[in-house]
Design an enzyme around this catalytic site. Structure first.
Site, PDB file in Angstrom:
ATOM      1  N   ASN A  96       0.883   5.306   5.013  1.00 13.76           N
ATOM      2  CA  ASN A  96       1.556   6.794   4.292  1.00 13.76           C
ATOM      3  C   ASN A  96       1.736   6.960   5.260  1.00 13.76           C
ATOM      4  O   ASN A  96       3.079   7.558   5.434  1.00 13.76           O
ATOM      5  CB  ASN A  96       0.396   7.016   3.154  1.00 13.76           C
ATOM      6  CG  ASN A  96       0.635   6.908   2.435  1.00 13.76           C
ATOM      7  OD1 ASN A  96       1.176   5.926   1.772  1.00 13.76           O
ATOM      8  ND2 ASN A  96      -1.204   5.913   1.589  1.00 13.76           N
ATOM      9  N   CYS A 224     -10.560  11.207   8.030  1.00 13.56           N
ATOM     10  CA  CYS A 224     -10.781  11.949   6.932  1.00 13.56           C
ATOM     11  C   CYS A 224     -12.084  11.738   6.363  1.00 13.56           C
ATOM     12  O   CYS A 224     -13.025  12.026   5.923  1.00 13.56           O
ATOM     13  CB  CYS A 224      -9.954  11.073   5.207  1.00 13.56           C
ATOM     14  SG  CYS A 224     -10.370   9.715   5.544  1.00 13.56           S
TER      15      CYS A 224
END
Ligand code: SAM
Length: 298
Positions: A96, A224
């Site tokens: 991504n 994350c």
């Protein structure tokens, strides 16, 4: 008031893939059935109400938009690669951020996307194909094995490093730290901390390696994870090396209020996102040096 009650329902974010379409035409199409706003910070990012499901929408299946969270999109924007640059995405799958880099570079210049896992490299290649990017070369291999002194990497000016992490910012485990420790189970705590130690040892190595490329001017490090051991501690452990190579911490998105945990001087440059912001838990650090500083240490 419990901390849980302050977690807002998350809006749905999507990133317009400007390699394939324009933000205005996506807004025009989605506005027919959805309420769509432009994000106030991240270019080409649209905000839809919580619960909006676009998984099977043709804009998604055609690769014209990517269902990518805002915090995830802040990483490539923070790196700010210029069209024409040579860039490495060190731990790239599912890709991504790789294809976001390509869009930010208008497809000009080149991106080397490195991924260790063979199956995930196929996913990365599929993402690239879906995005229409044609300036990305994939390598199925270990980023740590890339020789930073190899002449083919002599012109790399920016590196995005989003390594494997605990994922604690995006899983339900995210809220575990809010529970009393006796209800979490001692053994789990032990194996979790062993795993985090292992991850953070790799993250330090990978970040030090990224800083060692001779012409690199910008390195963004992201996770994350909500754990200090994978975030502030990784950054502070490489600071002596970074500073000896002429790098300083820069402040991505200075208007964003949630910064790094105040555990070392300079942590205010770091960026954290949290479910309390309506986003997932992410961490971003940006190292920058002037080209002249790179020349001086070469
Ligand atoms: N940046 C990606 C994105 O936004 O789509 C997500 C990257 S994911 C957090 C980390 C990736 O790094 C995983 O696919 C993992 O297989 C890969 N990885 C782990 N160790 C690696 C290494 N030593 N060299 C290259 N890739 C590695």
């Amino acid at each position: 008031v419990s901390k849980k009650s302050t977690v807002k329902p998350k809006p749905r974010f999507l990133r317009v893939n400007t390699l394939r379409t324009t933000t205005d035409s996506v807004i025009e199409e989605l506005n027919k059935i959805h309420k769509v706003d432009k994000d106030d910070m991240v270019p080409d990012m649209l905000v839809l109400p919580p619960g909006t499901d676009l998984h099977n929408h043709h804009l998604v299946t055609d690769g014209k938009v990517f269902l990518q969270g805002k915090a995830s999109c802040m990483v490539a924007v923070a790196l700010c690669p210029k069209p024409g640059w040579k860039v490495i995405d060190a731990c790239a799958a599912p890709g991504n951020k790789t294809v976001h880099l390509s869009a930010l570079m208008n497809g000009e210049g080149s991106i080397i996307a490195c991924e260790l896992n063979k199956e995930r490299t196929k996913t990365l290649q599929h993402t690239i194909q879906r995005s229409g990017a044609n300036n990305i070369k994939t390598i199925n291999g270990d980023f740590l094995d890339i020789d930073s002194n190899d002449p083919s990497y002599a012109e790399v000016r920016a590196i995005l490093l989003d390594p494997s992490c605990s994922g604690s910012g995006i899983s339900t485990e995210r809220l575990d730290h809010l529970l009393p420790s006796h209800s979490r189970g001692g053994q789990d705590d032990e194996s979790t901390s062993a795993r985090i130690r292992k991850l953070s040892a790799f993250q330090r190595k990978a970040l030090s390696h990224a800083l060692s490329f001779p012409s690199v001017e910008r390195v963004v490090y992201s996770t994350c994870s909500i754990h200090q051991a994978e975030n502030e501690d990784v950054v502070s452990s490489v600071l002596p090396l970074a500073s000896s190579l002429g790098f300083e911490l820069a402040t991505p998105f200075p208007q964003w209020r949630r910064r790094g945990l105040p555990v070392f001087q300079g942590s205010e440059h770091l960026l954290r996102t949290d479910p309390e912001d309506g986003l997932e838990g992410f961490f971003i650090a940006l190292f920058v040096r002037e080209a002249a500083a790179a020349d001086a240490v070469r």
